[in-house]
Enzyme design. Sequence first.
Site, short mmCIF file in Angstrom:
data_model
loop_
_atom_site.label_atom_id
_atom_site.label_comp_id
_atom_site.label_asym_id
_atom_site.label_seq_id
_atom_site.Cartn_x
_atom_site.Cartn_y
_atom_site.Cartn_z
N TYR A 129 8.97 23.04 25.90
CA TYR A 129 8.75 23.03 27.36
C TYR A 129 9.29 24.32 27.98
O TYR A 129 8.62 24.95 28.81
CB TYR A 129 9.44 21.80 27.92
CG TYR A 129 9.26 21.55 29.39
CD1 TYR A 129 8.09 20.96 29.88
CD2 TYR A 129 10.27 21.85 30.31
CE1 TYR A 129 7.94 20.69 31.24
CE2 TYR A 129 10.13 21.58 31.66
CZ TYR A 129 8.97 21.00 32.12
OH TYR A 129 8.82 20.74 33.46
N LYS A 189 7.23 27.13 30.01
CA LYS A 189 7.56 27.42 31.42
C LYS A 189 7.99 28.87 31.59
O LYS A 189 7.73 29.48 32.63
CB LYS A 189 8.62 26.44 31.92
CG LYS A 189 8.13 24.98 32.01
CD LYS A 189 6.96 24.85 32.98
CE LYS A 189 6.55 23.41 33.22
NZ LYS A 189 5.43 23.29 34.16
P1 NAI Z 1 4.23 13.83 36.37
O1 NAI Z 1 4.28 13.48 34.93
O2 NAI Z 1 4.62 12.80 37.37
O3 NAI Z 1 2.82 14.43 36.77
C1 NAI Z 1 2.14 15.35 35.97
C2 NAI Z 1 0.68 15.26 36.27
O4 NAI Z 1 -0.02 16.15 35.43
C3 NAI Z 1 0.12 13.86 36.03
O5 NAI Z 1 -0.74 13.52 37.09
C4 NAI Z 1 -0.64 14.02 34.72
O6 NAI Z 1 -1.73 13.14 34.59
C5 NAI Z 1 -1.12 15.46 34.87
N1 NAI Z 1 -1.50 16.03 33.59
C6 NAI Z 1 -0.79 16.00 32.42
N2 NAI Z 1 -1.48 16.59 31.45
C7 NAI Z 1 -2.66 16.99 31.99
C8 NAI Z 1 -3.80 17.66 31.49
N3 NAI Z 1 -3.88 18.02 30.20
N4 NAI Z 1 -4.82 17.92 32.34
C9 NAI Z 1 -4.77 17.56 33.63
N5 NAI Z 1 -3.72 16.92 34.16
C10 NAI Z 1 -2.68 16.63 33.35
O7 NAI Z 1 5.18 15.10 36.49
P2 NAI Z 1 5.77 15.88 37.76
O8 NAI Z 1 7.23 15.71 37.71
O9 NAI Z 1 5.04 15.57 38.98
O10 NAI Z 1 5.49 17.38 37.30
C11 NAI Z 1 4.54 18.24 37.89
C12 NAI Z 1 4.80 19.66 37.41
O11 NAI Z 1 6.11 20.05 37.81
C13 NAI Z 1 4.76 19.81 35.89
O12 NAI Z 1 4.19 21.06 35.55
C14 NAI Z 1 6.22 19.78 35.51
O13 NAI Z 1 6.47 20.44 34.30
C15 NAI Z 1 6.84 20.52 36.69
N6 NAI Z 1 8.25 20.29 36.88
C16 NAI Z 1 8.74 19.03 37.11
C17 NAI Z 1 10.10 18.85 37.28
C18 NAI Z 1 10.71 17.52 37.54
O14 NAI Z 1 11.96 17.44 37.55
N7 NAI Z 1 9.97 16.46 37.76
C19 NAI Z 1 11.03 19.99 37.21
C20 NAI Z 1 10.40 21.25 36.96
C21 NAI Z 1 9.06 21.39 36.81
#
Ligand code: NAI
Length: 250
Positions: A158, A162
């Site tokens: 990851y 990133k």
């Molecule tokens: P989440 O797991 O709640 O949402 C991620 C979304 O991406 C989901 O809707 C999922 O269906 C979609 N997704 C996953 N693989 C996919 C693919 N191959 N094609 C299309 N859509 C896909 O996660 P969250 O927390 O909302 O994360 C959103 C972004 O923020 C991610 O890139 C994550 O790495 C980043 N992030 C999150 C943090 C956290 O603490 N929650 C911290 C730092 C970054």
Amino acid sequence: MIKMILKDKNAIVTGASRGIGRAIALRLAELGANVVLNYRSDANSVEEVVKAIEERGVKALAVQGDVSSFEDAKKIVDEAIENFGSIDILVNNAGITKDNLLMRMKEEDFDKVIEVNLKGVFNCTKHVVPVMMKQRSGKIINISSVVGLSGNAGQANYAAAKAGIIGFTKSVAKEIASRGVTVNAIAPGFIQTDMTEVLSDKVKEEIKTNIPLRRLGTPEDIAGVVAFLASNTADYITGQVISVDGGMHI
Ligand code: NAI
């Protein structure tokens, strides 16, 4: 009254059915943008977001697609153009985790995280950039992570993805700045979503003690900064990584 700073702008948000992507889509819509909501599999959740956006008086379109597929990324961009005519904002938000210590990390778990989190950003950006260059305007916002800046035990895959997003952001920013297109990244800290829900309360409390602002972040904390970067207020900002992490990485 909310100032409609994104009125008549057209945006694509990947992974928009829940969490941070959902909050970003809603915020952009609240500020007047029409939004293409990409989702991978959860059609029911994305429909709920579509309705919430339409209630704000702007257009919403759900497009199924896996961002790690070059063809799917093309389909998302093509459908956006067909329906809205232009693309002003791309938010590369979709992401996954497959955490493990390197000693136990399987090759397929490394590959999968790179394919979705890093190659996915390439795929969508690659298809959107010609459109934005032709328009001579556009905002690309990539969701990286604090982990891409500082590393994290158990997240080598990851963190590599990133950190890769950050190098990609800076490089593409330099390539297309002369065409009026900006490319920036946001490095969220610990944000309360389904992705982090899996951690125990004990771990969450420990994390909090390392956050100077002493709270976990919300998806809205990220959405606000995306809206800023997507607006004309940020016209002179490109190639930057903005940490939105309560001071976790200073
Ligand atoms: P989440 O797991 O709640 O949402 C991620 C979304 O991406 C989901 O809707 C999922 O269906 C979609 N997704 C996953 N693989 C996919 C693919 N191959 N094609 C299309 N859509 C896909 O996660 P969250 O927390 O909302 O994360 C959103 C972004 O923020 C991610 O890139 C994550 O790495 C980043 N992030 C999150 C943090 C956290 O603490 N929650 C911290 C730092 C970054």
